[in-house]
Design a protein around this motif. Sequence first.
Motif, PDB file in Angstrom:
ATOM      1  N   ALA A   1       0.804  -1.392   0.003  1.00  0.00           N
ATOM      2  CA  ALA A   1      -0.110  -0.082  -0.005  1.00  0.00           C
ATOM      3  C   ALA A   1       0.881   1.295  -0.007  1.00  0.00           C
ATOM      4  N   GLN A   2       2.061   1.377   0.706  1.00  0.00           N
ATOM      5  CA  GLN A   2       2.754   2.470   0.972  1.00  0.00           C
ATOM      6  C   GLN A   2       3.631   2.478  -0.502  1.00  0.00           C
ATOM      7  N   GLU A   3       4.152   1.324  -0.932  1.00  0.00           N
ATOM      8  CA  GLU A   3       4.837   1.564  -2.211  1.00  0.00           C
ATOM      9  C   GLU A   3       4.161   2.069  -3.604  1.00  0.00           C
ATOM     10  N   LEU A   4       2.582   1.900  -3.305  1.00  0.00           N
ATOM     11  CA  LEU A   4       1.841   2.118  -4.532  1.00  0.00           C
ATOM     12  C   LEU A   4       1.079   3.734  -4.221  1.00  0.00           C
ATOM     13  N   GLY A   5       1.331   3.821  -3.069  1.00  0.00           N
ATOM     14  CA  GLY A   5       0.409   5.108  -2.368  1.00  0.00           C
ATOM     15  C   GLY A   5      -1.035   4.911  -2.388  1.00  0.00           C
ATOM     16  N   ILE A   6      -1.634   3.789  -2.083  1.00  0.00           N
ATOM     17  CA  ILE A   6      -2.895   3.601  -2.023  1.00  0.00           C
ATOM     18  C   ILE A   6      -3.180   3.082  -0.657  1.00  0.00           C
ATOM     19  N   SER A   7      -4.637   3.147  -0.348  1.00  0.00           N
ATOM     20  CA  SER A   7      -4.865   2.434   1.128  1.00  0.00           C
ATOM     21  C   SER A   7      -4.719   1.167   1.067  1.00  0.00           C
ATOM     22  N   ARG A   8      -4.991   0.387   2.074  1.00  0.00           N
ATOM     23  CA  ARG A   8      -4.675  -1.022   2.441  1.00  0.00           C
ATOM     24  C   ARG A   8      -6.000  -1.992   1.834  1.00  0.00           C
ATOM     25  N   SER A   9      -7.118  -1.158   1.670  1.00  0.00           N
ATOM     26  CA  SER A   9      -8.469  -2.022   1.126  1.00  0.00           C
ATOM     27  C   SER A   9      -7.946  -2.541   0.044  1.00  0.00           C
ATOM     28  N   PRO A  10      -7.650  -1.776  -1.071  1.00  0.00           N
ATOM     29  CA  PRO A  10      -7.508  -2.872  -2.384  1.00  0.00           C
ATOM     30  C   PRO A  10      -6.451  -3.859  -2.365  1.00  0.00           C
ATOM     31  N   VAL A  11      -5.322  -3.531  -1.550  1.00  0.00           N
ATOM     32  CA  VAL A  11      -4.520  -4.548  -1.441  1.00  0.00           C
ATOM     33  C   VAL A  11      -4.893  -5.862  -0.649  1.00  0.00           C
ATOM     34  N   LYS A  12      -5.806  -5.747   0.518  1.00  0.00           N
ATOM     35  CA  LYS A  12      -6.430  -6.765   0.977  1.00  0.00           C
ATOM     36  C   LYS A  12      -7.358  -7.530   0.172  1.00  0.00           C
ATOM     37  N   ALA A  13      -8.158  -6.764  -0.594  1.00  0.00           N
ATOM     38  CA  ALA A  13      -9.004  -7.695  -1.509  1.00  0.00           C
ATOM     39  C   ALA A  13      -8.091  -8.338  -2.450  1.00  0.00           C
ATOM     40  N   ALA A  14      -7.100  -7.885  -3.100  1.00  0.00           N
ATOM     41  CA  ALA A  14      -6.219  -8.522  -4.173  1.00  0.00           C
ATOM     42  C   ALA A  14      -5.632  -9.757  -3.568  1.00  0.00           C
ATOM     43  N   LEU A  15      -5.036  -9.631  -2.240  1.00  0.00           N
ATOM     44  CA  LEU A  15      -4.496 -10.601  -1.676  1.00  0.00           C
ATOM     45  C   LEU A  15      -5.352 -11.618  -1.360  1.00  0.00           C
ATOM     46  N   GLU A  16      -6.408 -11.273  -0.892  1.00  0.00           N
ATOM     47  CA  GLU A  16      -7.753 -12.250  -0.440  1.00  0.00           C
ATOM     48  C   GLU A  16      -7.943 -13.151  -1.638  1.00  0.00           C
ATOM     49  N   LYS A  17      -8.082 -12.521  -3.089  1.00  0.00           N
ATOM     50  CA  LYS A  17      -8.261 -13.349  -4.252  1.00  0.00           C
ATOM     51  C   LYS A  17      -7.284 -14.144  -4.590  1.00  0.00           C
ATOM     52  N   LEU A  18      -6.050 -13.826  -4.334  1.00  0.00           N
ATOM     53  CA  LEU A  18      -4.783 -14.793  -4.606  1.00  0.00           C
ATOM     54  C   LEU A  18      -4.991 -15.961  -3.652  1.00  0.00           C
ATOM     55  N   ALA A  19      -5.449 -15.721  -2.559  1.00  0.00           N
ATOM     56  CA  ALA A  19      -5.345 -16.830  -1.507  1.00  0.00           C
ATOM     57  C   ALA A  19      -6.524 -17.640  -1.868  1.00  0.00           C
ATOM     58  N   GLU A  20      -7.768 -17.337  -2.476  1.00  0.00           N
ATOM     59  CA  GLU A  20      -8.471 -17.870  -3.136  1.00  0.00           C
ATOM     60  C   GLU A  20      -8.267 -19.046  -4.189  1.00  0.00           C
ATOM     61  N   ASN A  21      -7.082 -18.427  -4.796  1.00  0.00           N
ATOM     62  CA  ASN A  21      -6.820 -19.004  -5.926  1.00  0.00           C
ATOM     63  C   ASN A  21      -5.392 -19.744  -5.954  1.00  0.00           C
ATOM     64  N   ASN A  22      -4.975 -19.899  -4.608  1.00  0.00           N
ATOM     65  CA  ASN A  22      -4.068 -20.966  -4.015  1.00  0.00           C
ATOM     66  C   ASN A  22      -2.751 -20.363  -4.417  1.00  0.00           C
ATOM     67  N   TYR A  23      -2.444 -18.977  -4.684  1.00  0.00           N
ATOM     68  CA  TYR A  23      -1.052 -18.484  -4.738  1.00  0.00           C
ATOM     69  C   TYR A  23      -0.511 -17.979  -3.698  1.00  0.00           C
ATOM     70  N   VAL A  24      -1.598 -17.642  -2.657  1.00  0.00           N
ATOM     71  CA  VAL A  24      -1.226 -17.131  -1.350  1.00  0.00           C
ATOM     72  C   VAL A  24      -1.886 -17.929  -0.466  1.00  0.00           C
ATOM     73  N   ARG A  25      -1.224 -17.843   0.605  1.00  0.00           N
ATOM     74  CA  ARG A  25      -1.901 -18.659   2.010  1.00  0.00           C
ATOM     75  C   ARG A  25      -1.800 -17.615   3.183  1.00  0.00           C
ATOM     76  N   ILE A  26      -2.828 -17.704   3.992  1.00  0.00           N
ATOM     77  CA  ILE A  26      -2.986 -16.757   5.126  1.00  0.00           C
ATOM     78  C   ILE A  26      -2.885 -17.521   6.382  1.00  0.00           C
ATOM     79  N   GLN A  27      -1.978 -17.174   7.085  1.00  0.00           N
ATOM     80  CA  GLN A  27      -1.524 -17.619   8.367  1.00  0.00           C
ATOM     81  C   GLN A  27      -1.506 -16.433   9.621  1.00  0.00           C
ATOM     82  N   ASN A  28      -2.302 -16.532  10.603  1.00  0.00           N
ATOM     83  CA  ASN A  28      -2.148 -15.800  11.695  1.00  0.00           C
ATOM     84  C   ASN A  28      -2.552 -14.229  11.118  1.00  0.00           C
TER      85      ASN A  28
END
Length: 218
Positions: A32-59
């Motif tokens: 978010a800081q690097e792109l100069g945006i809020s964390r909301s779109p970053v979180k949405a992108a990472l959640e989608k990547l997690a749904e598609n098995n490119y990212v895992r969520i732990q704690n």
Amino acid sequence: MPLNDIVHELVLQEIISFSLMPGSRISESSIAQELGISRSPVKAALEKLAENNYVRIQNSRYYVAEFDKKEYDEICDFTRMVEEYSAGQAALKITPEQLDDLYQKAHKLQALYDEAFHKGKNFVFAKLLEQEIEFHFSIVKVSGNELITAIYDQMKYRLWRCRSYLLFSRPDGFYDVLDCDHVFICDILKFGDRDMAEAAMRRHLGVSRTGIEHFNLL
């Protein structure tokens, strides 16, 4: 593109290019800081990547999903069984309208491979991946087996994760084969011969598996 889709594409490119290594942590706030945006779109992108098995969520933290050789072998076996069977059934059941639609998808893939070849790493590889999935999923749907279709739809990103790395890495000669292979599969389906269709799909899947193993993409 919506902002979360742009972030999704940027992070996906980092993952499949191994700029972000399997197992490494992905910092939501840093992106978010690097792109100069809020964390909301970053979180949405990472959640989608997690749904598609490119990212895992732990704690509540995000990590690039690791590869597992056993899982990869099982996925290859599953994909071969499902897609070979589906191609054989499609050869017997495909309608002229469905074949025309499949040809359109194959020609679109041909154009995307040509674009990817010339643009290199600047190409938006998510477009190519999505069209590849759509082509193969269309054949599965034409098979007429609703149970197999539902299972494939549920698992398609998990099935395609390894192949997405191969699309990005584009070993010498790989694009030359894949450039016309989908049109070739359509040509075989037009004959209405189940054995020929199964053999064509077996060869097509073998090209990807050989490439992944030969270039140590696991």
